[in-house]
Design an enzyme around this catalytic site. Structure first.
Site, PDB file in Angstrom:
ATOM      1  N   LYS A  13       0.942  -1.163   0.105  1.00  0.00           N
ATOM      2  CA  LYS A  13      -0.084   0.059   0.088  1.00  0.00           C
ATOM      3  C   LYS A  13       1.021   1.277   0.007  1.00  0.00           C
ATOM      4  O   LYS A  13       1.978   1.148   0.182  1.00  0.00           O
ATOM      5  CB  LYS A  13      -1.059  -0.143   1.326  1.00  0.00           C
ATOM      6  CG  LYS A  13      -1.944  -1.304   1.247  1.00  0.00           C
ATOM      7  CD  LYS A  13      -2.725  -1.383   2.526  1.00  0.00           C
ATOM      8  CE  LYS A  13      -3.771  -2.454   2.491  1.00  0.00           C
ATOM      9  NZ  LYS A  13      -4.517  -2.371   3.568  1.00  0.00           N
ATOM     10  N   TYR A  53     -12.314  -2.798  -3.524  1.00  0.00           N
ATOM     11  CA  TYR A  53     -12.910  -2.675  -1.937  1.00  0.00           C
ATOM     12  C   TYR A  53     -14.389  -2.499  -1.968  1.00  0.00           C
ATOM     13  O   TYR A  53     -15.177  -1.989  -1.063  1.00  0.00           O
ATOM     14  CB  TYR A  53     -12.205  -1.438  -1.371  1.00  0.00           C
ATOM     15  CG  TYR A  53     -10.888  -1.748  -0.545  1.00  0.00           C
ATOM     16  CD1 TYR A  53     -10.655  -3.043   0.230  1.00  0.00           C
ATOM     17  CD2 TYR A  53      -9.781  -0.950  -1.149  1.00  0.00           C
ATOM     18  CE1 TYR A  53      -9.531  -3.047   0.654  1.00  0.00           C
ATOM     19  CE2 TYR A  53      -8.479  -1.203  -0.451  1.00  0.00           C
ATOM     20  CZ  TYR A  53      -8.454  -2.310   0.273  1.00  0.00           C
ATOM     21  OH  TYR A  53      -7.120  -2.662   0.662  1.00  0.00           O
ATOM     22  N   ASN A 116      -1.678  -0.090   7.227  1.00  0.00           N
ATOM     23  CA  ASN A 116      -1.111  -1.499   7.327  1.00  0.00           C
ATOM     24  C   ASN A 116      -0.319  -2.032   6.480  1.00  0.00           C
ATOM     25  O   ASN A 116      -0.104  -3.344   6.129  1.00  0.00           O
ATOM     26  CB  ASN A 116      -2.377  -2.140   7.923  1.00  0.00           C
ATOM     27  CG  ASN A 116      -3.419  -2.354   7.080  1.00  0.00           C
ATOM     28  OD1 ASN A 116      -3.387  -2.231   5.621  1.00  0.00           O
ATOM     29  ND2 ASN A 116      -4.387  -3.084   7.543  1.00  0.00           N
ATOM     30  N   HIS A 119      -1.520  -5.554   1.535  1.00  0.00           N
ATOM     31  CA  HIS A 119      -2.909  -6.142   1.412  1.00  0.00           C
ATOM     32  C   HIS A 119      -2.768  -7.437   0.936  1.00  0.00           C
ATOM     33  O   HIS A 119      -1.642  -7.921   0.107  1.00  0.00           O
ATOM     34  CB  HIS A 119      -3.676  -5.498   0.211  1.00  0.00           C
ATOM     35  CG  HIS A 119      -5.022  -6.297   0.020  1.00  0.00           C
ATOM     36  ND1 HIS A 119      -6.167  -6.385   0.390  1.00  0.00           N
ATOM     37  CD2 HIS A 119      -5.107  -7.230  -1.353  1.00  0.00           C
ATOM     38  CE1 HIS A 119      -6.805  -7.506  -0.173  1.00  0.00           C
ATOM     39  NE2 HIS A 119      -6.101  -7.735  -1.295  1.00  0.00           N
ATOM     40  N   GLU A 130      -9.478 -10.436  -7.819  1.00  0.00           N
ATOM     41  CA  GLU A 130      -8.579  -9.165  -7.396  1.00  0.00           C
ATOM     42  C   GLU A 130      -7.566  -9.299  -8.382  1.00  0.00           C
ATOM     43  O   GLU A 130      -7.054  -8.111  -8.996  1.00  0.00           O
ATOM     44  CB  GLU A 130      -8.089  -9.127  -6.026  1.00  0.00           C
ATOM     45  CG  GLU A 130      -8.925  -8.918  -5.037  1.00  0.00           C
ATOM     46  CD  GLU A 130      -8.761  -8.983  -3.536  1.00  0.00           C
ATOM     47  OE1 GLU A 130      -7.532  -9.521  -3.479  1.00  0.00           O
ATOM     48  OE2 GLU A 130      -9.573  -8.947  -2.539  1.00  0.00           O
TER      49      GLU A 130
HETATM   50  P1  ABT Z   1      -6.849  -5.693   3.225  1.00  0.00           P
HETATM   51  O1  ABT Z   1      -5.725  -6.492   3.078  1.00  0.00           O
HETATM   52  O2  ABT Z   1      -6.700  -3.858   2.975  1.00  0.00           O
HETATM   53  O3  ABT Z   1      -8.129  -5.952   2.556  1.00  0.00           O
HETATM   54  O4  ABT Z   1      -7.120  -5.786   4.827  1.00  0.00           O
HETATM   55  P2  ABT Z   1      -7.714  -6.864   5.560  1.00  0.00           P
HETATM   56  O5  ABT Z   1      -8.550  -7.920   4.602  1.00  0.00           O
HETATM   57  O6  ABT Z   1      -6.817  -7.366   6.500  1.00  0.00           O
HETATM   58  O7  ABT Z   1      -9.060  -6.059   6.404  1.00  0.00           O
HETATM   59  P3  ABT Z   1     -10.417  -5.807   5.779  1.00  0.00           P
HETATM   60  B1  ABT Z   1     -11.340  -6.150   6.773  1.00  0.00           B
HETATM   61  O8  ABT Z   1     -10.598  -6.433   4.338  1.00  0.00           O
HETATM   62  O9  ABT Z   1     -10.035  -4.125   5.842  1.00  0.00           O
HETATM   63  C1  ABT Z   1     -10.175  -3.613   4.515  1.00  0.00           C
HETATM   64  C2  ABT Z   1      -9.382  -2.189   4.837  1.00  0.00           C
HETATM   65  O10 ABT Z   1     -10.079  -1.349   5.677  1.00  0.00           O
HETATM   66  C3  ABT Z   1      -9.601  -0.919   6.795  1.00  0.00           C
HETATM   67  N1  ABT Z   1     -10.279  -1.074   7.907  1.00  0.00           N
HETATM   68  C4  ABT Z   1     -11.053  -2.158   8.071  1.00  0.00           C
HETATM   69  C5  ABT Z   1     -10.634   0.100   8.735  1.00  0.00           C
HETATM   70  O11 ABT Z   1      -9.876   0.975   8.374  1.00  0.00           O
HETATM   71  N2  ABT Z   1     -11.504   0.009   9.575  1.00  0.00           N
HETATM   72  C6  ABT Z   1     -12.097  -0.996  10.013  1.00  0.00           C
HETATM   73  O12 ABT Z   1     -12.614  -1.329  11.074  1.00  0.00           O
HETATM   74  C7  ABT Z   1     -11.774  -2.258   9.418  1.00  0.00           C
HETATM   75  C8  ABT Z   1     -12.639  -3.510   9.442  1.00  0.00           C
HETATM   76  C9  ABT Z   1      -8.314  -1.630   6.990  1.00  0.00           C
HETATM   77  C10 ABT Z   1      -8.212  -2.375   5.743  1.00  0.00           C
HETATM   78  N3  ABT Z   1      -6.948  -1.760   4.859  1.00  0.00           N
HETATM   79  N4  ABT Z   1      -6.275  -0.819   5.142  1.00  0.00           N
HETATM   80  N5  ABT Z   1      -5.664   0.057   5.268  1.00  0.00           N
HETATM   81 MG    MG Z   2      -9.315  -7.561   2.900  1.00  0.00          MG
END
Ligand code: ABT
Ligand code: MG
Length: 152
Positions: A13, A53, A116, A119, A130
C-alpha cells in the site's frame, strides 16, 4: 487443480511504498518459497479501488480507505505456491496491527489499521477476482522453476 499453482494478490500500500518496504515485503514472500508471477507499480484509479474494495462500500471507514489507498503509488503483485492464499494472510498478519503478531509484516511494521502496509486476498475466490481487476492475463507470467525440488 495442482495446489502448487494456487495464486494470490498481494499489494504494498502507499505507506509501504513511502517507507521503502517494497523489498522487505518481496523478501518475505521469496524467503517462504513462493513464486512471483506478476509485479507492477501504479497509482490506482478511483474506479479500480472501488472495484477492489467493493465489499466495504457503505461502511464508515470506506471514504478514508479509498483516500489512503489512492494517496500514492502501490506495488501490485501475484504470488504462486501451495496454499499461498492462507499462508500469505499469516505472513501479512491480522488486519489490526495491534493484534498482528510480531514476525508478521503488519506486526513488525505497522501501528494503525489505516496504515497497515500490505494487502493480501482473503480467499481463493477473492484472489481470482482481485487478480482480474489488477492484471491482464498477459501480465501474469507462467514460468517453470525447475529447481523447485528444493521447495516441494
Ligand atoms: P486488506 O488487506 O486491506 O483487505 O485488509 P484486511 O483484509 O486485513 O482487512 P479488511 B477487513 O478487508 O479491511 C480492509 C481495509 O479497511 C480498513 N479498515 C477495516 C478500517 O480502516 N477500519 C475497520 O474497522 C476495518 C474492519 C483496513 C483495511 N485496509 N487498510 N488499510
Ligand atoms: Mg481484505
Amino acid at each position: 487443480m495442482d495446489i502448487r499453482r494456487q495464486r494470490t494478490f498481494i499489494m504494498v500500500k502507499p505507506d509501504g511504498v513511502q517507507r521503502r518496504l517494497v523489498g522487505e515485503v518481496i523478501k518475505r514472500f521469496e524467503d517462504k518459497g513462493f513464486k512471483l508471477v506478476a509485479l507492477k507499480q501504479l497509482h490506482a484509479s478511483e474506479q479500480l479501488l472501488r472495484n477492489h474494495y467493493a465489499e466495504h462500500d457503505g461502511k464508515p471507514f470506506f471514504p478514508k480507505l479509498l483516500a489512503y489507498i489512492g494517496s500514492g503509488p502501490v506495488v501490485a503483485m501475484v504470488w504462486e505456491g501451495a496454499n499461498v492464499v492462507d499462508v500469505s494472510r499469516k505472513l501479512v498478519g491480522a488486519t489490526r496491527p495491534s493484534e498482528s503478531a510480531p514476525g508478521t509484516i503488519r506486526g513488525d511494521f505497522a501501528i494503525e489499521v489505516g496504515r497497515n502496509v500490505v494487502h493480501g486476498s482473503d480467499s481463493i475466490e477473492s484472489a481470482q477476482r482481485e487478480i482480474g481487476f489488477w492484471f491482464t492475463p498477459e501480465e501474469v507470467i507462467e514460468w517453470n522453476d525447475h529447481s523447485n525440488v528444493w521447495i516441494y
